[in-house]
Design an enzyme around this catalytic site. Structure first.
Site, PDB file in Angstrom:
ATOM      1  N   ARG A  59       4.659 -58.033  84.948  1.00  0.00           N
ATOM      2  CA  ARG A  59       3.960 -59.195  84.356  1.00  0.00           C
ATOM      3  C   ARG A  59       4.547 -60.446  85.294  1.00  0.00           C
ATOM      4  O   ARG A  59       3.749 -61.547  85.411  1.00  0.00           O
ATOM      5  CB  ARG A  59       4.162 -59.433  83.069  1.00  0.00           C
ATOM      6  CG  ARG A  59       3.729 -60.726  82.289  1.00  0.00           C
ATOM      7  CD  ARG A  59       3.577 -60.656  80.900  1.00  0.00           C
ATOM      8  NE  ARG A  59       4.568 -60.090  80.270  1.00  0.00           N
ATOM      9  CZ  ARG A  59       5.943 -60.948  80.236  1.00  0.00           C
ATOM     10  NH1 ARG A  59       6.241 -62.076  80.565  1.00  0.00           N
ATOM     11  NH2 ARG A  59       6.853 -60.232  79.372  1.00  0.00           N
ATOM     12  N   TYR A 112     -19.783 -72.397  83.006  1.00  0.00           N
ATOM     13  CA  TYR A 112     -19.874 -71.158  82.347  1.00  0.00           C
ATOM     14  C   TYR A 112     -19.676 -71.381  81.056  1.00  0.00           C
ATOM     15  O   TYR A 112     -18.518 -71.951  80.457  1.00  0.00           O
ATOM     16  CB  TYR A 112     -18.949 -70.008  82.974  1.00  0.00           C
ATOM     17  CG  TYR A 112     -18.935 -68.855  82.427  1.00  0.00           C
ATOM     18  CD1 TYR A 112     -20.108 -68.075  82.080  1.00  0.00           C
ATOM     19  CD2 TYR A 112     -17.762 -68.443  81.753  1.00  0.00           C
ATOM     20  CE1 TYR A 112     -20.104 -66.787  81.584  1.00  0.00           C
ATOM     21  CE2 TYR A 112     -17.751 -67.127  81.214  1.00  0.00           C
ATOM     22  CZ  TYR A 112     -18.931 -66.482  81.055  1.00  0.00           C
ATOM     23  OH  TYR A 112     -18.972 -65.116  80.365  1.00  0.00           O
ATOM     24  N   ASP A 184     -13.905 -74.722  89.548  1.00  0.00           N
ATOM     25  CA  ASP A 184     -14.232 -73.373  89.655  1.00  0.00           C
ATOM     26  C   ASP A 184     -15.176 -73.213  90.657  1.00  0.00           C
ATOM     27  O   ASP A 184     -16.444 -73.685  90.911  1.00  0.00           O
ATOM     28  CB  ASP A 184     -15.027 -73.259  88.312  1.00  0.00           C
ATOM     29  CG  ASP A 184     -15.375 -71.695  88.008  1.00  0.00           C
ATOM     30  OD1 ASP A 184     -15.643 -71.063  88.920  1.00  0.00           O
ATOM     31  OD2 ASP A 184     -15.575 -71.455  86.799  1.00  0.00           O
ATOM     32  N   LYS A 209     -16.924 -61.787  90.560  1.00  0.00           N
ATOM     33  CA  LYS A 209     -18.125 -62.127  90.942  1.00  0.00           C
ATOM     34  C   LYS A 209     -17.905 -61.766  92.625  1.00  0.00           C
ATOM     35  O   LYS A 209     -17.705 -60.584  93.049  1.00  0.00           O
ATOM     36  CB  LYS A 209     -18.548 -63.517  90.762  1.00  0.00           C
ATOM     37  CG  LYS A 209     -18.315 -64.118  89.234  1.00  0.00           C
ATOM     38  CD  LYS A 209     -19.303 -63.151  88.400  1.00  0.00           C
ATOM     39  CE  LYS A 209     -19.096 -63.659  86.914  1.00  0.00           C
ATOM     40  NZ  LYS A 209     -18.747 -62.648  85.997  1.00  0.00           N
TER      41      LYS A 209
HETATM   42  N1  LCS Z   1     -16.435 -69.200  85.839  1.00  0.00           N
HETATM   43  C1  LCS Z   1     -17.550 -68.879  86.016  1.00  0.00           C
HETATM   44  C2  LCS Z   1     -18.481 -69.999  86.940  1.00  0.00           C
HETATM   45  C3  LCS Z   1     -18.275 -67.676  85.662  1.00  0.00           C
HETATM   46  O1  LCS Z   1     -19.653 -67.588  86.148  1.00  0.00           O
HETATM   47  C4  LCS Z   1     -17.436 -66.886  84.936  1.00  0.00           C
HETATM   48  C5  LCS Z   1     -18.392 -65.681  84.109  1.00  0.00           C
HETATM   49  C6  LCS Z   1     -16.223 -67.212  84.424  1.00  0.00           C
HETATM   50  C7  LCS Z   1     -15.616 -68.342  85.097  1.00  0.00           C
HETATM   51  C8  LCS Z   1     -15.318 -66.249  83.795  1.00  0.00           C
HETATM   52  O2  LCS Z   1     -15.237 -65.192  84.306  1.00  0.00           O
HETATM   53  P1  LCS Z   1     -14.900 -63.549  83.879  1.00  0.00           P
HETATM   54  O3  LCS Z   1     -13.826 -63.947  82.668  1.00  0.00           O
HETATM   55  O4  LCS Z   1     -16.071 -63.134  83.038  1.00  0.00           O
HETATM   56  O5  LCS Z   1     -14.356 -62.894  84.918  1.00  0.00           O
HETATM   57  N2  LCS Z   1     -19.643 -65.721  84.496  1.00  0.00           N
HETATM   58  C9  LCS Z   1     -20.415 -64.686  83.804  1.00  0.00           C
HETATM   59  C10 LCS Z   1     -21.987 -64.888  83.983  1.00  0.00           C
HETATM   60  O6  LCS Z   1     -22.576 -65.833  84.562  1.00  0.00           O
HETATM   61  N3  LCS Z   1     -22.390 -63.731  83.593  1.00  0.00           N
HETATM   62  O7  LCS Z   1     -21.478 -62.993  83.046  1.00  0.00           O
HETATM   63  C11 LCS Z   1     -20.300 -63.464  83.241  1.00  0.00           C
END
Ligand code: LCS
Length: 394
Positions: A59, A112, A184, A209
């Protein structure tokens, strides 16, 4: 490989942070799947806990995770990075570190969904206030700044409106007001945009992503420009515990090696698909940063190295017509997420952004007819033929 600073982006994507394993000569970074690390003796253990180099407990740092952190920190031009269990763990790491009782954050309205929802639904319990603005006009950020504003949180291109935010202009406004700038950078990826070079103090990614790129891992990362900011984040992150597992880190390391190849291909496909949709008689509108019709096309050319691989569009006939498209496509999967090798299609108003109340969603430009396509690396003609076929069904 030494002196990464002088190498090209593709070389750094493949080599930054990677070292041939001294024990075995392994070229691929091994998975150090160990929760804890033995000390040579009591003094060594004490030295590690005082902050001298050495692994203690996963951790609090792990060699596989460190190889990934060093890689992404290099690609973003930061002093270091902290890998997180998910993109939301990365977002929350930043909020938790810099927001508290009596503080305020200004954020892009079309972020998001959960990045906004936790500020509106959870952080008020800790005395944190938030203001969401259309940051595509920097004046809106300037107007929202308050004496207690600690963070300006920007998402560009924004999910799912693909609006762009002028990072240099907003960073100047935020810094004048004494706030840190967080970006972001998930939608652009480090391949297309490096906000730390444009005034940001912190960059974060959902590595779920483009960075991982294979739709098989959920992961996040935060990159800091200055050591003082990194160390503050580290303390919060390690003790709150949203850290990454070494096997997860290894999968992302495996994925990131092809980031450049995938981005080139996916964005070429996205550009062609955006142009095709824009000309299609059944399509009401298309939003893609690489199209000249994008209201911030010039900003995109200045700030990014390409339009990316996500586009949104509306079908004439609104949501019902859009559903015909979503329900009948065969090449893109009907699924949330983006940035994978395969194309995905979704409806943000009822899926990724359903938790944002209707009025706020509409004010942020997330209209009910908006269909989002994350364009993958398939044979372009197959993607176009599929969309052409379903649009004829509308
Ligand atoms: N920031 C952006 C721009 C995102 O698109 C997402 C997830 C996150 C943060 C959060 O990331 P995660 O915890 O899911 O790794 N976006 C998603 C979307 O547009 N569709 O499903 C998840």
């Amino acid at each position: 490989m030494k002196d990464m600073g002088k190498r090209g982006l593709m070389t750094r994507i493949i080599h930054a942070g990677q070292h041939t394993d001294p024990g075995t000569g392994a070229v691929s970074t091994p998975i150090y799947q160990s929760s804890t690390f033995a000390f040579r003796d009591a003094d060594h253990g004490a030295a590690c806990f005082r902050g001298e180099p050495g692994y203690k407990y996963t951790r609090l740092g792990n060699p596989t995770t460190a190889a990934l952190e060093d890689n992404i920190a290099n690609l973003e031009g930061g002093c270091g990075a902290l890998a997180a269990a998910s993109g939301m763990a990365a977002v929350n790491m930043v909020y938790l570190t810099f927001l508290g009782q009596g503080t305020h954050i200004v954020a892009t309205d079309a972020v998001y969904g959960p990045s906004r929802m936790i500020l509106e639904n959870e952080y008020p319990r800790f005395g944190v206030a938030s203001t969401f603005v259309d940051s595509s006009d920097p004046q809106n950020v300037a107007k929202a700044m308050r004496p207690d504003t600690k963070l300006v949180y920007l998402e560009t291109p924004a999910n799912p409106t693909l609006k762009l935010t002028d990072l240099e202009a907003c960073a100047a406004i935020a810094h004048k007001g004494g706030a840190l700038v967080v970006v972001d950078n998930t939608f652009a990826s480090p391949y297309l945009q490096n906000p730390l070079q444009q005034g940001a103090d912190i960059v974060l990614h959902s590595m779920t992503k483009f960075i991982n790129g294979h739709t098989d891992v959920v992961a996040g990362i935060v990159i800091a420009k200055e050591p003082a900011v990194l160390e503050r984040l580290r303390k919060v992150h390690y003790n709150f515990g949203g850290t990454m597992d070494p096997h997860q880190a290894w999968l992302v390391l495996r994925g990131v090696k092809t980031l450049g190849l995938r981005m080139e291909r996916a964005q070429a496909n996205a550009m062609k698909l955006a142009a095709f949709l824009e000309k299609h008689p059944k399509v009401a509108w298309v939003r893609y940063p690489g199209l000249e019709s994008h209201p911030q096309y010039e900003l995109g050319k200045r700030q990014m190295r390409g339009g990316g691989a996500v586009l949104s569009f509306g079908v004439k006939g609104g949501l019902e017509a859009g559903k015909v498209v979503i329900n009948n496509v065969e090449v893109p999967a009907l699924a949330v997420s983006l940035g994978g090798i395969e194309s995905l299609i979704e409806h943000p108003a009822s899926m990724t952004h359903a938790g944002v109340p209707l009025a706020e969603r509409q004010a942020a430009g997330i209209s009910d007819d908006l269909v989002r396509v994350a364009v993958g690396c398939e044979t372009y003609e197959d993607i176009e033929a599929d969309l052409k076929r379903v649009l004829e069904m509308v």
